[in-house]
Design a protein around this motif. Structure first.
Motif, PDB file in Angstrom:
ATOM      1  N   SER A 172     -18.885 -13.504 -14.585  1.00  0.00           N
ATOM      2  CA  SER A 172     -18.378 -12.851 -14.633  1.00  0.00           C
ATOM      3  C   SER A 172     -17.147 -12.225 -15.527  1.00  0.00           C
ATOM      4  O   SER A 172     -16.162 -11.341 -15.066  1.00  0.00           O
ATOM      5  N   SER A 173     -17.343 -11.679 -16.524  1.00  0.00           N
ATOM      6  CA  SER A 173     -17.482 -10.175 -17.266  1.00  0.00           C
ATOM      7  C   SER A 173     -17.192  -8.905 -16.157  1.00  0.00           C
ATOM      8  O   SER A 173     -17.312  -7.941 -17.229  1.00  0.00           O
ATOM      9  N   LEU A 174     -17.853  -9.304 -15.659  1.00  0.00           N
ATOM     10  CA  LEU A 174     -18.336  -7.889 -14.875  1.00  0.00           C
ATOM     11  C   LEU A 174     -18.197  -7.773 -13.472  1.00  0.00           C
ATOM     12  O   LEU A 174     -17.553  -7.045 -13.094  1.00  0.00           O
ATOM     13  N   ASP A 175     -17.948  -8.771 -13.037  1.00  0.00           N
ATOM     14  CA  ASP A 175     -17.381  -8.885 -11.192  1.00  0.00           C
ATOM     15  C   ASP A 175     -16.278  -8.029 -11.227  1.00  0.00           C
ATOM     16  O   ASP A 175     -15.012  -8.107 -11.784  1.00  0.00           O
ATOM     17  N   GLN A 176     -16.018  -7.660  -9.855  1.00  0.00           N
ATOM     18  CA  GLN A 176     -14.614  -6.679  -9.841  1.00  0.00           C
ATOM     19  C   GLN A 176     -14.555  -6.415  -8.425  1.00  0.00           C
ATOM     20  O   GLN A 176     -16.350  -6.390  -7.515  1.00  0.00           O
ATOM     21  N   VAL A 177     -13.765  -7.093  -7.514  1.00  0.00           N
ATOM     22  CA  VAL A 177     -13.336  -6.796  -6.259  1.00  0.00           C
ATOM     23  C   VAL A 177     -12.952  -5.343  -6.215  1.00  0.00           C
ATOM     24  O   VAL A 177     -12.504  -4.819  -6.579  1.00  0.00           O
ATOM     25  N   GLY A 178     -13.746  -4.614  -5.030  1.00  0.00           N
ATOM     26  CA  GLY A 178     -13.609  -3.160  -4.736  1.00  0.00           C
ATOM     27  C   GLY A 178     -13.907  -2.877  -2.979  1.00  0.00           C
ATOM     28  O   GLY A 178     -14.073  -3.673  -2.467  1.00  0.00           O
ATOM     29  N   THR A 179     -13.357  -1.082  -2.623  1.00  0.00           N
ATOM     30  CA  THR A 179     -13.043  -1.274  -1.569  1.00  0.00           C
ATOM     31  C   THR A 179     -13.706  -0.242  -0.613  1.00  0.00           C
ATOM     32  O   THR A 179     -14.094   0.935  -1.950  1.00  0.00           O
ATOM     33  N   PHE A 180     -13.864  -0.383   0.733  1.00  0.00           N
ATOM     34  CA  PHE A 180     -14.898   0.777   1.213  1.00  0.00           C
ATOM     35  C   PHE A 180     -13.836   1.259   2.213  1.00  0.00           C
ATOM     36  O   PHE A 180     -13.192   0.631   2.754  1.00  0.00           O
ATOM     37  N   GLY A 181     -14.461   3.223   1.997  1.00  0.00           N
ATOM     38  CA  GLY A 181     -12.799   3.489   3.896  1.00  0.00           C
ATOM     39  C   GLY A 181     -14.099   4.962   3.987  1.00  0.00           C
ATOM     40  O   GLY A 181     -15.112   5.058   3.298  1.00  0.00           O
ATOM     41  N   ARG A 182     -13.377   5.194   4.880  1.00  0.00           N
ATOM     42  CA  ARG A 182     -14.418   6.046   5.263  1.00  0.00           C
ATOM     43  C   ARG A 182     -14.170   7.220   4.505  1.00  0.00           C
ATOM     44  O   ARG A 182     -14.870   8.827   4.173  1.00  0.00           O
ATOM     45  N   ASN A 183     -13.115   7.780   3.933  1.00  0.00           N
ATOM     46  CA  ASN A 183     -12.857   8.455   3.130  1.00  0.00           C
ATOM     47  C   ASN A 183     -11.856   8.252   2.646  1.00  0.00           C
ATOM     48  O   ASN A 183     -11.434   6.775   2.107  1.00  0.00           O
ATOM     49  N   GLU A 193       1.357   1.250 -10.129  1.00  0.00           N
ATOM     50  CA  GLU A 193       1.301   2.709  -9.105  1.00  0.00           C
ATOM     51  C   GLU A 193       1.142   2.552  -7.610  1.00  0.00           C
ATOM     52  O   GLU A 193       0.006   1.352  -7.355  1.00  0.00           O
ATOM     53  N   ASN A 194       1.447   3.465  -7.625  1.00  0.00           N
ATOM     54  CA  ASN A 194       1.765   4.617  -5.873  1.00  0.00           C
ATOM     55  C   ASN A 194       0.200   4.771  -5.965  1.00  0.00           C
ATOM     56  O   ASN A 194       0.743   6.673  -6.092  1.00  0.00           O
ATOM     57  N   PHE A 195      -0.862   5.075  -5.700  1.00  0.00           N
ATOM     58  CA  PHE A 195      -2.175   5.736  -5.790  1.00  0.00           C
ATOM     59  C   PHE A 195      -2.162   6.514  -4.186  1.00  0.00           C
ATOM     60  O   PHE A 195      -2.466   7.606  -4.550  1.00  0.00           O
ATOM     61  N   GLU A 196      -1.957   5.738  -3.282  1.00  0.00           N
ATOM     62  CA  GLU A 196      -2.050   7.495  -2.566  1.00  0.00           C
ATOM     63  C   GLU A 196      -0.911   8.789  -2.693  1.00  0.00           C
ATOM     64  O   GLU A 196      -1.479   9.537  -2.544  1.00  0.00           O
ATOM     65  N   ALA A 197      -0.001   8.329  -3.083  1.00  0.00           N
ATOM     66  CA  ALA A 197       0.959   9.536  -3.836  1.00  0.00           C
ATOM     67  C   ALA A 197       0.163  10.106  -4.538  1.00  0.00           C
ATOM     68  O   ALA A 197       1.077  11.834  -4.821  1.00  0.00           O
ATOM     69  N   VAL A 198      -0.634   9.484  -5.545  1.00  0.00           N
ATOM     70  CA  VAL A 198      -0.967  10.381  -6.270  1.00  0.00           C
ATOM     71  C   VAL A 198      -2.264  11.644  -6.005  1.00  0.00           C
ATOM     72  O   VAL A 198      -3.232  12.221  -6.306  1.00  0.00           O
ATOM     73  N   ALA A 220      -8.407   8.724   0.868  1.00  0.00           N
ATOM     74  CA  ALA A 220      -7.257   8.372   1.980  1.00  0.00           C
ATOM     75  C   ALA A 220      -7.358   6.873   2.110  1.00  0.00           C
ATOM     76  O   ALA A 220      -6.487   5.884   1.510  1.00  0.00           O
ATOM     77  N   ASP A 221      -8.499   6.699   2.865  1.00  0.00           N
ATOM     78  CA  ASP A 221      -8.852   4.903   3.334  1.00  0.00           C
ATOM     79  C   ASP A 221      -9.229   4.513   2.418  1.00  0.00           C
ATOM     80  O   ASP A 221      -8.199   3.501   2.149  1.00  0.00           O
ATOM     81  N   CYS A 222      -9.800   4.391   1.586  1.00  0.00           N
ATOM     82  CA  CYS A 222     -10.113   3.680   0.275  1.00  0.00           C
ATOM     83  C   CYS A 222      -8.990   3.004  -0.308  1.00  0.00           C
ATOM     84  O   CYS A 222      -9.104   2.345  -0.704  1.00  0.00           O
ATOM     85  N   THR A 223      -8.539   4.354  -0.561  1.00  0.00           N
ATOM     86  CA  THR A 223      -7.213   4.615  -1.590  1.00  0.00           C
ATOM     87  C   THR A 223      -6.036   3.608  -1.327  1.00  0.00           C
ATOM     88  O   THR A 223      -5.575   2.149  -1.272  1.00  0.00           O
ATOM     89  N   ALA A 224      -6.110   3.482   0.577  1.00  0.00           N
ATOM     90  CA  ALA A 224      -4.574   2.786   0.860  1.00  0.00           C
ATOM     91  C   ALA A 224      -5.438   1.544   1.190  1.00  0.00           C
ATOM     92  O   ALA A 224      -4.382   0.418   0.720  1.00  0.00           O
ATOM     93  N   LEU A 225      -6.380   1.245   1.214  1.00  0.00           N
ATOM     94  CA  LEU A 225      -6.839  -1.105   0.634  1.00  0.00           C
ATOM     95  C   LEU A 225      -6.918  -1.221  -0.193  1.00  0.00           C
ATOM     96  O   LEU A 225      -6.575  -2.129  -0.736  1.00  0.00           O
ATOM     97  N   PHE A 226      -7.590  -0.410  -1.727  1.00  0.00           N
ATOM     98  CA  PHE A 226      -6.995  -0.471  -3.147  1.00  0.00           C
ATOM     99  C   PHE A 226      -5.859  -0.498  -3.001  1.00  0.00           C
ATOM    100  O   PHE A 226      -5.277  -1.707  -3.736  1.00  0.00           O
ATOM    101  N   GLN A 227      -4.663   0.069  -2.900  1.00  0.00           N
ATOM    102  CA  GLN A 227      -3.587  -0.180  -3.095  1.00  0.00           C
ATOM    103  C   GLN A 227      -2.812  -1.620  -2.924  1.00  0.00           C
ATOM    104  O   GLN A 227      -2.466  -2.089  -3.682  1.00  0.00           O
ATOM    105  N   VAL A 228      -3.512  -2.191  -1.347  1.00  0.00           N
ATOM    106  CA  VAL A 228      -3.295  -3.253  -1.232  1.00  0.00           C
ATOM    107  C   VAL A 228      -3.891  -4.500  -2.336  1.00  0.00           C
ATOM    108  O   VAL A 228      -2.834  -5.333  -2.260  1.00  0.00           O
TER     109      VAL A 228
END
Lengths: 490, 96
Positions: A207-218, A245-250, A220-228
């Motif tokens: 529990s002190s280490l687990d975190q959900v993450g995202t996969f994308g082919r690039n 924070e708007n991650f896609e904008a950065v 921007a894809d990975c970021t768009a999913l993370f944003q959500v």
């Protein structure tokens, strides 16, 4: 153009423009999964009928002009993340047939964003592993070479995204389980800062280490999913209440003046020469793009592995105590309740049993101070290493894993050697950093090599933009694996 | 750190795991090797170092003390065949 070849962002834009429909995209993905996934085994459970229904609904909403971040985009979800009404096993026989009564926070977020959920992807049992070989159901194969592992534990999600069997996917990362498979499969995988994403409804490993993450082919894809999937959730008391924070904008691709630290401790004996060469070339590329390269030291790196392999099993032994056959999962009845619980728990595979044993020992009376207590203190030193480093630099660049994808079966009998596969990723989980892996080359066997970029607490924007800059200057992410066709009989 | 067979059996009992004789031998060897690797931590001077239990420190995270709807009983009981009177049924753990 084959619709399954579109990136997540390209599909999203095509859907918004009315150039295609979610139903067409979803059906195309399902057809592709039926054609290719017998050989890859990235999915444990393809929810095709639900997905097509969600796609039709999305098409109606698109026709009404609704604009949601992922409206109509087919996404895969690691099978350790609860999906309401859809079997969720964590890759374990002890949860065979388990139907969660609710969605995980991240699944709620996907649904709110209009995503279509294609199915559940394979994982090492309870996310314990680096190859998906510890899944109680099936071993996933690497799309770049089916005789090799995809990495793990989120190997199903990484393989699905690499093979164009999903436009993006969710995984979890406790010691590297998003970044290492991203590296092995040649995709982008982000492990956010602990607390950035709610763990509500994610089956707990450590529990002190687990975190959900995202996969994308690039990136921007990975970021768009993370944003959500970001956002505060009061049902997870460790969820951080931080400003939007708007991650896609950065994602500007501007890294002029960015200070990139190279830790000497990550370029050690045992790292494959081709991996080191590719990562060093990638660092040179960042320098060419205007980044300032700084030699740094993370002096306690060598202790991360033992610290991790005391803390994670200790937490796992507590979390996995709940599997007793009383409320969910099969119950194997014996003479009395304790015997029943013991018999039921024989449904755990070898790796969970090994970690439960190790954790129980590390927490037991007489050994707590010598093992668990000492590991918690050493964790402070590792965390402080990163704290000091981020006073000097903005990003730390390292290999994601010392090797490219290894052969299926090569490490299953030697847990210590398997654990070394995560030696460059697990320090980050012990600290308060975030990190990602992105493709930075291929070895002479044609296998992808991953570059890991590590950022300070909540500095996902910094590493995503650095990754984006590198990606814009290279074309590794445009390569696709050639998949072996398999029988379409499911 | 060499674990004895009895120690491994005792850990298995604490963890409520029914291990076969082969598994006990296997874990005796593997756990001993992993603990040997962990003994490297004794090299560190940890005097005065505070433990880190969580990556990002947080304190006293509270929620409003409010009654909210629970999950429907049928959903909660859906995943077991052992139920009666809206409760989970287990074997008796106390004598009459």
């Amino acid at each position: 153009m084959d619709i399954t070849d579109l990136t997540l962002i390209e599909l999203r834009d095509a859907l918004r423009a009315g150039a295609t429909s979610s139903f067409v995209a979803t059906q195309a993905m399902i057809d592709r999964i039926v054609t290719y996934d017998n050989a890859l085994c990235s999915y444990l459970n393809l929810t095709d009928q639900d997905a097509l229904q969600q796609a039709s609904d999305a098409d109606s909403r698109l026709a009404d002009g609704e604009e949601l971040p992922l409206l109509g985009v087919p996404i895969a979800v690691k099978d350790i993340i609860c999906t309401s009404g859809v079997e969720t096993t964590a890759g374990s026989k002890i949860l065979e047939g388990f139907i969660p009564p609710y969605d995980a926070f991240v699944v709620e977020k996907l649904k709110e964003a209009g995503a279509v959920i294609l199915g559940k992807t394979n994982t090492d049992e309870f996310a314990m592993g680096s190859s998906t070989e510890n899944s109680a159901y099936v071993t996933t194969h690497n799309p770049w070479d089916v005789s090799r592992v995809p990495g793990g534990s989120s190997g199903g999600s990484a393989a699905a995204v690499a093979a164009r069997l999903a436009y993006g996917a969710l995984g979890t990362d406790t010691g590297g389980s998003v970044r290492q498979p991203a590296s092995f499969c040649g995709v982008v995988g982000l492990r956010p800062t602990y607390g950035r994403v709610s763990r509500w409804g994610v089956i707990a490993f450590a529990s002190s280490l687990d975190q959900v993450g995202t996969f994308g082919r690039n990136v921007a894809d990975c970021t768009a999913l993370f944003q959500v999937i970001t956002g505060h959730d009061r049902r997870d008391s460790t969820s951080l209440d931080v400003p939007y924070e708007n991650f896609e904008a950065v994602l500007t691709g501007d890294v002029a003046g960015l200070r990139v630290g190279i830790p000497q401790e990550y370029f050690i004996a045992g790292i494959e020469p081709e991996v080191e060469a590719a990562v060093r070339t990638a660092i040179d590329k960042l320098a060419e793009l205007g980044a300032e390269i700084v030699e740094i030291s993370l002096p306690h790196t060598e202790y991360a592995l033992p610290v991790y392999y005391l803390i994670a099993p200790a937490e796992a032994s507590a979390n996995l105590a709940r599997y007793d056959g009383v409320r969910y999962g099969p119950r194997l009845k014996a003479d009395d309740m304790i015997a029943t619980v013991k018999k039921t728990r024989s449904l755990f595979g070898a790796e969970p049993k090994r970690r439960i044993m190790l954790g129980t020992y590390a927490l037991s009376a007489g050994y707590y101070d010598a093992y668990y207590g000492r590991a918690l203190k050493a964790r402070t030193l590792i965390k402080n290493d990163f704290k000091r480093a981020f006073e000097q630099v903005d990003v730390i660049a390292t290999p994601t894993s010392p090797t490219t994808a290894f052969k299926i079966g090569a490490k299953v009998d030697d847990p210590l050697s398997m654990y070394l596969s995560d030696i460059f990723t697990l320090s980050l989980n012990l600290s308060a950093s975030c990190g990602l892996s992105l493709p930075c080359g291929f070895d002479s066997n044609g296998l992808p090599i991953g570059l890991q970029l590590i950022g300070d607490t909540l500095q996902e924007a910094t590493i995503l933009n650095a990754a984006y800059a590198y990606e814009q200057a290279t074309d590794w992410h445009e390569r696709a694996p050639v998949l072996p066709e398999s029988s379409s009989e499911q | 750190m060499e674990l004895t067979r009895q120690q491994v059996e005792q850990i298995a009992h604490l963890a409520r795991l029914d291990l076969s004789a082969e598994e006990i031998t296997l874990y005796q060897n593997q756990l001993s090797a992993i603990l040997d690797a962990a003994d490297r931590l004794t090299e560190l001077d940890l005097d005065g170092v505070l433990p880190t239990a969580r990556a990002v420190p947080m304190q006293n995270v509270m929620r409003p003390d409010r009654v909210e709807p629970s999950l429907p009983l049928e959903d909660v009981l859906y995943n077991t065949d052992h139920q009666a009177s809206d409760q989970f049924v287990i074997q008796a753990i106390l004598d009459d």
